[in-house]
Design an enzyme around this catalytic site. Structure first.
Site, PDB file in Angstrom:
ATOM      1  N   ARG A 292      16.474 -27.145  -4.017  1.00  0.00           N
ATOM      2  CA  ARG A 292      16.388 -27.562  -5.422  1.00  0.00           C
ATOM      3  C   ARG A 292      17.437 -28.616  -5.768  1.00  0.00           C
ATOM      4  NH1 ARG A 292      13.934 -22.385  -7.390  1.00  0.00           N
ATOM      5  NH2 ARG A 292      13.335 -22.632  -9.556  1.00  0.00           N
TER       6      ARG A 292
ATOM      7  N   ARG B 169       9.549 -12.528 -17.509  1.00  0.00           N
ATOM      8  CA  ARG B 169      10.856 -13.000 -17.059  1.00  0.00           C
ATOM      9  C   ARG B 169      11.656 -13.541 -18.238  1.00  0.00           C
ATOM     10  NH1 ARG B 169       9.766 -16.675 -11.763  1.00  0.00           N
ATOM     11  NH2 ARG B 169      11.563 -17.727 -12.647  1.00  0.00           N
TER      12      ARG B 169
ATOM     13  N   LYS C 130       3.850 -22.575  -7.497  1.00  0.00           N
ATOM     14  CA  LYS C 130       4.354 -22.511  -6.110  1.00  0.00           C
ATOM     15  C   LYS C 130       4.242 -21.094  -5.546  1.00  0.00           C
ATOM     16  CE  LYS C 130       8.541 -23.950  -7.172  1.00  0.00           C
ATOM     17  NZ  LYS C 130       8.462 -24.207  -8.615  1.00  0.00           N
TER      18      LYS C 130
ATOM     19  N   ARG D 172       3.105 -16.128 -18.913  1.00  0.00           N
ATOM     20  CA  ARG D 172       3.242 -15.548 -17.577  1.00  0.00           C
ATOM     21  C   ARG D 172       3.846 -14.141 -17.620  1.00  0.00           C
ATOM     22  NH1 ARG D 172       6.256 -18.819 -12.803  1.00  0.00           N
ATOM     23  NH2 ARG D 172       8.211 -18.393 -13.859  1.00  0.00           N
TER      24      ARG D 172
ATOM     25  N   ARG E  39      15.321 -25.251 -17.653  1.00  0.00           N
ATOM     26  CA  ARG E  39      14.780 -25.313 -16.287  1.00  0.00           C
ATOM     27  C   ARG E  39      14.078 -26.645 -16.030  1.00  0.00           C
ATOM     28  NH1 ARG E  39      11.273 -20.260 -16.382  1.00  0.00           N
ATOM     29  NH2 ARG E  39      10.785 -20.634 -14.195  1.00  0.00           N
TER      30      ARG E  39
HETATM   31  P1  AMP Z   1      12.184 -19.308  -9.477  1.00  0.00           P
HETATM   32  O1  AMP Z   1      11.686 -17.918  -9.345  1.00  0.00           O
HETATM   33  O2  AMP Z   1      11.971 -20.132  -8.242  1.00  0.00           O
HETATM   34  O3  AMP Z   1      11.679 -19.992 -10.718  1.00  0.00           O
HETATM   35  O4  AMP Z   1      13.785 -19.202  -9.611  1.00  0.00           O
HETATM   36  C1  AMP Z   1      14.360 -18.494 -10.701  1.00  0.00           C
HETATM   37  C2  AMP Z   1      15.824 -18.863 -10.832  1.00  0.00           C
HETATM   38  O5  AMP Z   1      16.525 -18.472  -9.640  1.00  0.00           O
HETATM   39  C3  AMP Z   1      16.151 -20.340 -10.998  1.00  0.00           C
HETATM   40  O6  AMP Z   1      15.981 -20.812 -12.327  1.00  0.00           O
HETATM   41  C4  AMP Z   1      17.604 -20.345 -10.560  1.00  0.00           C
HETATM   42  O7  AMP Z   1      18.471 -19.802 -11.535  1.00  0.00           O
HETATM   43  C5  AMP Z   1      17.585 -19.386  -9.375  1.00  0.00           C
HETATM   44  N1  AMP Z   1      17.241 -20.108  -8.128  1.00  0.00           N
HETATM   45  C6  AMP Z   1      16.127 -19.967  -7.377  1.00  0.00           C
HETATM   46  N2  AMP Z   1      16.145 -20.792  -6.321  1.00  0.00           N
HETATM   47  C7  AMP Z   1      17.290 -21.498  -6.410  1.00  0.00           C
HETATM   48  C8  AMP Z   1      17.869 -22.541  -5.640  1.00  0.00           C
HETATM   49  N3  AMP Z   1      17.258 -23.029  -4.553  1.00  0.00           N
HETATM   50  N4  AMP Z   1      19.082 -23.016  -6.030  1.00  0.00           N
HETATM   51  C9  AMP Z   1      19.708 -22.514  -7.090  1.00  0.00           C
HETATM   52  N5  AMP Z   1      19.209 -21.578  -7.903  1.00  0.00           N
HETATM   53  C10 AMP Z   1      18.004 -21.059  -7.569  1.00  0.00           C
END
Ligand code: AMP
Length: 219
Positions: A88, A161, A13, A127, A172
């Site tokens: 989400r 990460r 994404k 990654r 996740r």
């Molecule tokens: P991402 O970079 O999109 O994979 O997000 C990394 C982490 O940020 C996720 O695993 C959540 O802990 C938090 N996070 C990101 N977006 C959201 C969301 N819309 N709702 C809740 N937690 C989020």
């Protein structure tokens, strides 16, 4: 044009959203990036958010919704945005509908990037990201053009990460299946959900998405 990019962790994404931001001139809004900035601040909220993120769980809806609502109200989002990592959960999807209605905005497309689980694990395990600008790379599939130098900002510092560790990745995936997938039926019923094959190469996925979004409108 307002677009949501959906897909499991590792589906690409962020990579795709960055390309679309450049091509269509619409703002890429990634809640994960916003939360990583919050954690970097070292505040009390930042520490709380960091421990949630590192474990692969979701930050509570109220915090997330408030942060996103504030962000889409900023002037640089007026020309449209691509949401990456939001919504989400069902409450987040409902809150987004309300936010958009309040601003008299619509949702043009919801694009789901589908990828097999085995490929996702492979992608996440290799990654790494630029420590300065967050550009995303992969040890085998997407290395920087010049070894050790970020293509985007020239930084030489990279990070893995913490939530890409196997324990957090498993959490996740579970969160995605249980909390995020239930938002899909509503978009499907509204006729705005489109699915692209995320197993294809990065350029090909971009092409599939561009076919859906259509030509860039003249300024
Ligand atoms: P991402 O970079 O999109 O994979 O997000 C990394 C982490 O940020 C996720 O695993 C959540 O802990 C938090 N996070 C990101 N977006 C959201 C969301 N819309 N709702 C809740 N937690 C989020």
């Amino acid at each position: 044009m307002n677009v949501i990019l959906l897909g499991p962790p590792g589906s690409g994404k962020g990579t795709q959203a960055k390309r679309l931001e450049e091509r269509y001139g619409i703002r890429h809004l990634a809640t994960g990036d916003m939360f990583r900035a919050v954690t970097a601040s070292g505040s009390e909220l930042g520490l709380r958010v960091k421990s949630i993120m590192d474990s692969g769980q979701l930050v509570p809806d109220d915090i997330t919704i408030e942060m996103l609502a504030a962000r889409i109200g900023e002037p640089d989002c007026r020309g449209g945005f691509i949401l990456d990592g939001f919504p989400r959960t069902v409450p987040q999807a409902e809150a987004l509908d309300a936010m958009l209605a309040q601003r008299h905005l619509g949702l043009n497309h919801v694009i789901l990037i589908e990828v097999d689980d085995a490929a996702l694990i492979d992608r996440l395990s290799g990654r790494f990201t630029c420590a300065r600008c967050g550009a995303s790379y992969h040890e085998r599939y997407n290395r920087p053009r010049f070894e050790g130098v970020c293509d985007v900002c020239g930084s030489r510092e990279f990070i893995h990460r913490l939530d890409d560790r196997p324990e957090a990745v498993a959490a996740r995936f579970q969160v995605y299946r249980r909390q995020t997938e239930p938002i899909l039926p509503s978009y499907r019923e509204r006729g705005i959900l489109r699915v692209v094959d995320g197993m294809a190469g990065i350029d090909e996925v971009t092409q599939q998405i561009e076919m859906i979004l259509g030509p860039v409108s003249p300024a």
